[in-house]
Write a protein that holds these residues in place. Structure first.
Motif, short mmCIF file in Angstrom:
data_model
loop_
_atom_site.label_atom_id
_atom_site.label_comp_id
_atom_site.label_asym_id
_atom_site.label_seq_id
_atom_site.Cartn_x
_atom_site.Cartn_y
_atom_site.Cartn_z
N GLU A 296 0.92 -1.37 -0.63
CA GLU A 296 0.11 0.00 -0.12
C GLU A 296 0.84 1.56 -0.03
O GLU A 296 -0.02 2.26 -0.25
CB GLU A 296 -0.74 0.03 1.52
N ALA A 297 2.16 1.45 0.18
CA ALA A 297 2.78 2.36 0.28
C ALA A 297 3.07 2.79 -1.20
O ALA A 297 3.42 3.85 -1.30
CB ALA A 297 4.29 1.67 0.73
N HIS A 298 2.71 2.21 -2.23
CA HIS A 298 2.73 2.56 -3.57
C HIS A 298 1.78 3.48 -3.73
O HIS A 298 0.97 3.29 -5.45
CB HIS A 298 3.38 1.46 -4.50
N ARG A 299 0.94 3.62 -2.90
CA ARG A 299 -0.93 3.93 -3.42
C ARG A 299 -0.19 5.58 -2.57
O ARG A 299 -1.09 5.63 -1.61
CB ARG A 299 -2.20 2.93 -2.69
N GLY A 300 -0.52 5.87 -4.08
CA GLY A 300 -1.13 8.07 -3.33
C GLY A 300 -0.09 9.51 -4.22
O GLY A 300 0.25 8.87 -5.45
N VAL A 301 1.27 9.56 -3.48
CA VAL A 301 1.01 10.82 -4.87
C VAL A 301 3.07 11.04 -3.92
O VAL A 301 3.51 10.36 -2.85
CB VAL A 301 0.73 11.98 -4.84
N THR A 302 4.24 10.68 -4.98
CA THR A 302 5.64 11.21 -4.42
C THR A 302 5.95 12.10 -4.91
O THR A 302 5.67 12.38 -6.67
CB THR A 302 6.27 9.99 -4.81
N GLY A 303 7.06 12.61 -4.78
CA GLY A 303 7.27 14.11 -6.41
C GLY A 303 8.52 14.79 -5.49
O GLY A 303 9.25 14.06 -4.10
N GLN A 304 9.36 16.07 -6.20
CA GLN A 304 9.86 16.23 -5.59
C GLN A 304 10.67 17.77 -6.13
O GLN A 304 9.63 18.58 -6.63
CB GLN A 304 11.96 15.66 -6.20
N VAL A 305 10.59 18.58 -5.17
CA VAL A 305 10.21 20.19 -5.25
C VAL A 305 11.45 20.71 -5.05
O VAL A 305 12.51 19.90 -4.23
CB VAL A 305 9.48 20.38 -3.55
N VAL A 306 11.48 21.25 -6.18
CA VAL A 306 13.14 21.90 -6.66
C VAL A 306 12.78 23.64 -7.15
O VAL A 306 12.02 23.58 -6.88
CB VAL A 306 13.93 21.56 -8.02
N GLN A 370 -3.61 -5.96 -10.16
CA GLN A 370 -2.28 -4.56 -10.28
C GLN A 370 -2.13 -4.12 -9.38
O GLN A 370 -2.60 -3.80 -8.26
CB GLN A 370 -3.84 -4.37 -10.95
N LEU A 371 -0.45 -4.55 -9.83
CA LEU A 371 0.40 -3.59 -9.25
C LEU A 371 0.24 -1.90 -8.50
O LEU A 371 0.19 -1.79 -10.01
CB LEU A 371 2.10 -3.74 -9.74
N PRO A 372 -0.17 -1.42 -7.60
CA PRO A 372 0.11 -0.07 -7.81
C PRO A 372 1.57 0.94 -8.76
O PRO A 372 1.88 0.47 -8.11
CB PRO A 372 -0.94 -0.12 -6.00
N SER A 373 0.54 2.16 -8.46
CA SER A 373 1.78 3.04 -8.83
C SER A 373 1.85 3.93 -8.28
O SER A 373 0.61 4.98 -8.35
CB SER A 373 2.30 2.72 -10.48
N LEU A 374 2.55 5.04 -7.82
CA LEU A 374 2.65 6.68 -7.21
C LEU A 374 2.69 7.03 -8.25
O LEU A 374 2.99 7.61 -9.41
CB LEU A 374 4.22 6.53 -5.97
N THR A 375 1.45 8.54 -8.14
CA THR A 375 1.69 9.09 -9.13
C THR A 375 2.78 9.97 -8.80
O THR A 375 2.85 10.69 -7.57
CB THR A 375 0.78 10.33 -8.47
N LYS A 376 3.37 10.67 -9.56
CA LYS A 376 4.85 11.05 -9.58
C LYS A 376 4.37 12.61 -10.02
O LYS A 376 3.61 12.97 -11.40
CB LYS A 376 5.61 10.58 -10.55
N LEU A 377 5.22 13.73 -9.06
CA LEU A 377 4.97 14.94 -9.69
C LEU A 377 6.17 15.44 -9.51
O LEU A 377 7.23 15.31 -8.92
CB LEU A 377 4.25 15.88 -8.70
N GLU A 378 6.62 16.98 -10.03
CA GLU A 378 7.93 17.46 -10.24
C GLU A 378 7.24 19.07 -9.81
O GLU A 378 6.48 19.58 -10.46
CB GLU A 378 7.87 17.59 -11.12
N ILE A 379 7.41 19.46 -8.08
CA ILE A 379 7.63 20.78 -8.42
C ILE A 379 8.53 21.87 -8.33
O ILE A 379 9.22 21.65 -7.18
CB ILE A 379 6.22 20.75 -7.31
N SER A 380 8.29 22.84 -8.77
CA SER A 380 8.77 23.80 -9.47
C SER A 380 8.74 25.19 -8.58
O SER A 380 7.29 25.76 -8.39
CB SER A 380 9.40 24.02 -10.47
#
Length: 465
Positions: A296-306, A370-380
């Protein structure tokens, strides 16, 4: 389980080397408890690439109450299961290739040392200390609603430091004495005298209920509502902590309120310290529940703030999901994670020295199998020292063709406006000159008008350049 008391805390160096044959294992001594100086060992298990971004961190902690020993053994079995199945099980390969799992099989070695096999009930060994009688470690964390004045113990300090260093997204504490998946909050704003305790709900109650249900439904018995020794029957095998019985200073509440990490308290056996011959059946009951839970750690959102100009990561930025007023933070690499169910959300990002930014995103659903996958964001984020109305002298360094074209367009617009103003002045001066000539003021006046025109033009050009 008594045989473990005469060994090194969790594994010998030869066992660790054998473990590392398949996947990378890091052994970390967090601290020595001040009473018996027994080290707490945390083990990281992963097959992900070093430095890879977006890899979620999960932790499992056992034996926070020294006399609740089943969690310690279940965690050790789970580690061994992942190791032995890695080469042949594609789901485990995916999990370890894309996740960092951290294990602290025992958080209270002092209490465990004075407990004994077959002790199903009672408080002896529950706490830390030489005699297991000092403090309840699951009442020893900062509380969401109240000032916790209980002296902070070294074990709690170590876990808090661990959470400061690693951005965990999902966690579980394994307990004994009941069979139920317990979710936050345990704490309540105000105690009541009602015969039935009302729940104390978090802004992420939907996520917590989902996580608790995932564990309960994949546990062989928990979902049936197991009743232990005339205890409470839990509908579906899940409960809100405060609805069961409220208390302050719990570890799962601290995880969520301080770090935005979703933690459950998993009560996995009616007997706190059962006989060793019951361990195989307890492991069988919990094996697939643990597998589905950590996925379940792969259900949600991840990203990087730059930084929008330099592209460098921004650590310790503050983030919130609008409508879920729990703040979480970026790591030293500017990364973030947040568990969310399928739907549309808005994330708000703040950092000192930068303009606040909000961004919409969606978390998609996944079908069964189906294997879950995190939504990926790039935030500037834009540095707040940069004006949002860009003038030629404050334009940022140009690095791309698109930025150059945009800057040239901005300058062209400014130049067009300046030329228009000059043209207007020329025409006005010409009209003045014609008027002066028609009034027979003489050539001296015309020369004076030309001189004034030249001075005005030079002033305007100086201002523009």
């Amino acid at each position: 389980m008594d045989h473990l008391k005469n060994q090194e805390p969790f594994a010998s160096s030869s066992q660790i080397a054998h473990f590392a044959h398949f996947v990378e294992v890091t052994l970390i001594v967090e601290l020595s408890a001040e009473f018996e100086e027994i080290p707490l060992w945390a083990i990281e298990l992963t097959a992900s690439e070093d430095g890879a971004l977006g890899i979620p961190n999960i932790k499992l902690i056992g034996n926070i109450h020294g006399n609740e020993a089943v969690g310690r053994e279940i965690i050790l079995n789970f580690m061994e299961y992942l190791r032995t199945e890695y080469d042949t099980n594609t789901t485990i390969q995916w999990l370890l290739n894309n996740t960092r799992l951290h294990f602290l099989p025992t958080m209270n070695p002092d209490g465990f040392a004075v407990s004994h096999e077959g002790m199903c009930i009672g408080e002896h060994g529950r706490r830390n200390g030489k005699q297991g009688d000092v403090e309840d470690l699951n009442r020893n964390f900062p509380d969401f609603y109240h000032d916790n004045k209980i002296p902070r113990q070294p074990e709690a300090k170590a876990v808090m430091k661990w959470m400061d260093e690693i951005p965990f997204i999902l966690s579980a504490g394994l307990h004994g004495g009941a069979v139920v998946a317990n979710y936050p909050f345990d704490t309540v704003r105000v105690q009541t005298s009602q015969p039935i305790n009302p729940p104390s709900l978090t802004p992420d109650d939907d996520v917590f209920k989902h996580l608790a249900t995932v564990y309960s439904q994949n546990h062989l018995r928990m979902h049936t509502g197991v009743v232990c020794d005339e205890g409470k029957k839990f509908e579906g095998g899940i409960t809100n902590g405060a609805a069961w019985y409220p208390f302050s200073g719990g570890m799962q509440d601290f995880n969520y309120a301080k770090h935005g990490c979703m933690e459950l308290t998993l009560e996995i056996s009616c007997c706190k310290f059962p006989r060793a011959n019951l361990l195989p059946s307890l492991w069988k009951e919990n094996k697939m529940a643990l597998m589905y839970y950590v996925m379940e750690a792969h259900r949600g959102v991840t990203g990087q703030v730059v930084d929008s100009i330099t592209g460098l990561p921004i650590p310790k930025a503050n983030l919130q999901i609008i409508g879920r007023n729990i703040t979480f933070h970026t790591s030293k690499n500017g990364e973030f994670w947040r568990l969310l169910l399928p739907g549309k959300y808005i994330i708000q990002v703040e950092a000192p020295g930068y303009y606040t930014l909000t961004q919409e995103f969606s978390v998609r659903n996944f079908s069964v199998g189906q294997l879950p996958s995190l939504t990926k964001l790039e935030i500037s984020l834009l540095n707040s020292t940069i004006s949002t109305t860009i003038m030629p002298e404050t334009l940022p360094p140009l690095t791309t063709t698109e930025e150059i074209n945009e800057a040239e367009t901005t300058i062209f617009v400014l130049e067009t406006k300046t030329v228009s103003k000059l043209d207007y002045l020329f025409r006005k001066l010409e009209r003045n000159a014609e008027s002066t000539h028609s009034d027979n003021k003489g050539i001296k006046t015309d020369i004076f008008s030309c001189f004034v025109s030249m001075v005005l033009i030079e002033v305007i050009l100086f201002a523009v350049l």
